[in-house]
Design a protein around this motif. Structure first.
Motif, short mmCIF file in Angstrom:
data_model
loop_
_atom_site.label_atom_id
_atom_site.label_comp_id
_atom_site.label_asym_id
_atom_site.label_seq_id
_atom_site.Cartn_x
_atom_site.Cartn_y
_atom_site.Cartn_z
N HIS A 1 -20.64 28.23 26.81
CA HIS A 1 -19.22 28.57 26.94
C HIS A 1 -18.37 27.43 26.38
CE1 HIS A 1 -16.03 31.02 28.12
NE2 HIS A 1 -16.02 30.86 29.44
N GLN A 2 -17.83 27.62 25.17
CA GLN A 2 -17.00 26.61 24.54
C GLN A 2 -15.52 26.95 24.56
OE1 GLN A 2 -18.49 24.97 20.70
NE2 GLN A 2 -20.08 26.52 20.88
N ASP B 1 -15.11 33.27 23.54
CA ASP B 1 -16.55 33.47 23.37
C ASP B 1 -16.95 34.92 23.64
OD1 ASP B 1 -16.92 30.79 22.75
OD2 ASP B 1 -17.37 30.22 24.81
N TRP B 2 -16.43 35.48 24.72
CA TRP B 2 -16.85 36.82 25.10
C TRP B 2 -16.42 37.87 24.09
CZ3 TRP B 2 -13.12 40.59 26.33
CH2 TRP B 2 -11.81 40.11 26.48
N TYR C 1 -16.34 37.47 20.78
CA TYR C 1 -17.30 37.43 19.67
C TYR C 1 -18.66 37.97 20.09
CZ TYR C 1 -13.87 34.85 16.97
OH TYR C 1 -12.74 34.50 16.29
N PHE D 1 -21.82 33.70 31.58
CA PHE D 1 -21.74 32.31 31.13
C PHE D 1 -22.19 31.42 32.29
CE2 PHE D 1 -18.54 34.62 28.67
CZ PHE D 1 -18.94 34.31 27.38
N VAL E 1 -15.42 26.56 30.61
CA VAL E 1 -15.54 25.95 29.28
C VAL E 1 -15.68 24.44 29.42
CG1 VAL E 1 -14.25 27.78 28.13
CG2 VAL E 1 -13.02 25.83 29.08
N VAL F 1 -23.93 30.03 20.77
CA VAL F 1 -22.74 30.29 19.94
C VAL F 1 -22.22 28.97 19.39
CG1 VAL F 1 -20.43 31.30 19.91
CG2 VAL F 1 -22.18 32.24 21.43
N TYR G 1 -19.17 27.58 16.37
CA TYR G 1 -18.08 27.95 15.46
C TYR G 1 -18.07 27.01 14.25
CZ TYR G 1 -16.39 30.61 19.48
OH TYR G 1 -16.29 31.49 20.52
N VAL H 1 -18.46 32.50 12.79
CA VAL H 1 -19.02 32.29 14.12
C VAL H 1 -20.53 32.55 14.02
CG1 VAL H 1 -18.95 32.92 16.55
CG2 VAL H 1 -16.89 33.09 15.18
N VAL I 1 -24.19 32.98 15.81
CA VAL I 1 -24.80 33.38 17.08
C VAL I 1 -26.29 33.57 16.87
CG1 VAL I 1 -24.82 35.03 18.98
CG2 VAL I 1 -22.67 34.54 17.80
#
Length: 338
Positions: free
Chosen positions: A20-21, A25-26, A28, A99, A104, A157, A159, A196, A198
């Motif tokens: 969780h950044q 996040d959710w 994407y 998460f 985050v 995940v 970025y 992004v 993943v």
């Protein structure tokens, strides 16, 4: 989206866990599910605060996401378990997105996470917070109690422009170095970043939480091992700008197509939302206008009387100020004394 690994099976119930950044996040990960047609079954576990956001919050409720109370975390596992049992009983191949870090990453939370991990003899990380086991344990156990063995997907995940920056608490969802990482405000402004990445790895529920004798401690060890792998992947991404193919295999770039109908639908929903928001105000004005007119009609005689009195009072001083033509000299001091 740059995808690697094995994506979720849209026909089977599952639980997807991820680092969780950012607050996006959710969204994407939802797009990852869309790539395989599983987007209609996604149930994201979020803090309930987001449900108060106009338009977005209404949609989140209609999608039956699992909304947790920020101030009653002890009840969170029950909410997750109840939702998993409900969807399993209805035969819905729900894909829960969790998460395990709980929030985050930022400098304060990272310091607390390291202290917590060292106190329990668990590994401490530099780019991740230590994962919590309660949510995943509740979801897998609830599916299993309903006679369903879910698949568990471990998603990492990253970025574009990610260098491993850990923001300060004061920065919130902003970044000084990793500026290409999109937060929700940037995303709504159309600044979604370049890409992004993943990577998704599937696991059978029996490998995550053995049905005979599996407990929270077993799950804790499994999660720590997954987080070690994430730490290595994120470290490689920070230096190379991509996950190493030697670890994730072949990656596929997916650019979601533009959807004119979706844009039109969003405009219609926005117009309806504005109308629904303004409707109570319009109804209130419609009710007040007759009352105001009635009040004016009832007050008209009083207003006319007050106006006449005001005119009379205004003409009175001029009459007093005009002395008689002949004044007796003897009475003059008395008049001045008055």
């Amino acid at each position: 989206l740059v995808l690697s690994g094995e994506l979720p099976n849209p026909a089977a119930p599952g639980v997807l866990i991820a680092n969780h950044q950012m607050d996006t996040d959710w969204l994407y990960l939802w797009e990852v599910a869309r790539a395989v047609g599983a987007h209609g079954n996604v149930k994201v576990v979020l803090l309930g605060d987001i449900a108060n956001v106009p338009v977005m919050g209404w949609g989140i409720r209609l999608f039956e996401f699992v909304l947790l109370d920020r101030y009653n975390k002890a009840d969170a596992t029950r909410q997750i378990a109840d939702a998993a049992r409900s969807f399993a009983a209805d035969g819905v191949p729900a894909l829960f997105i969790l998460f395990p870090e709980g929030t985050v990453i930022c400098d304060r939370m990272l310091a607390k996470s390291k202290s917590f991990a060292r106190g329990r003899g668990r590994p401490a990380f530099e780019r991740l917070l230590s994962p919590r086991v309660a949510g995943l344990h509740a979801a897998v156990a609830a599916f299993r109690a309903a006679g369903v063995e879910p698949l568990v997907y471990d998603a990492t995940v990253a970025y574009s422009s990610y260098t491993g920056e850990v923001p300060t608490w004061e920065m919130g969802y902003g970044r000084e170095t990793d500026t290409d990482i999109p937060n929700l405000v940037k995303l709504l402004k159309g600044r979604a970043g370049e890409s992004v990445h993943v990577h998704c790895a599937p696991f059978a529920a029996a490998d995550v939480l053995p049905p005979d004798g599996g407990d929270a401690a077993t799950l804790e060890g499994w999660l720590d091992e997954r987080w070690r792998e994430k730490e290595a992947l994120l470290g490689a991404f920070a230096s190379e700008g991509a996950f190493p193919s030697s670890r994730v295999g072949r990656a596929h770039a997916l650019r979601p197509p533009r959807r004119p109908m979706a844009v039109a639908a969003c405009l219609v929903i926005a117009a309806w939302s504005v109308g629904a928001t303004l409707l109570p105000l319009v109804l209130l004005l419609c009710a007040l206008v007759p009352l105001l007119l009635l009040g004016l009609c009832c007050c008209s005689p009083a207003i006319a009387c007050a106006g006449a009195c005001a005119l009379a009072a205004r003409s009175l001083p001029s009459a007093v100020a005009s002395p008689p033509a002949a004044v007796d000299e003897a009475s003059e001091p008395l008049m001045k004394g008055d």
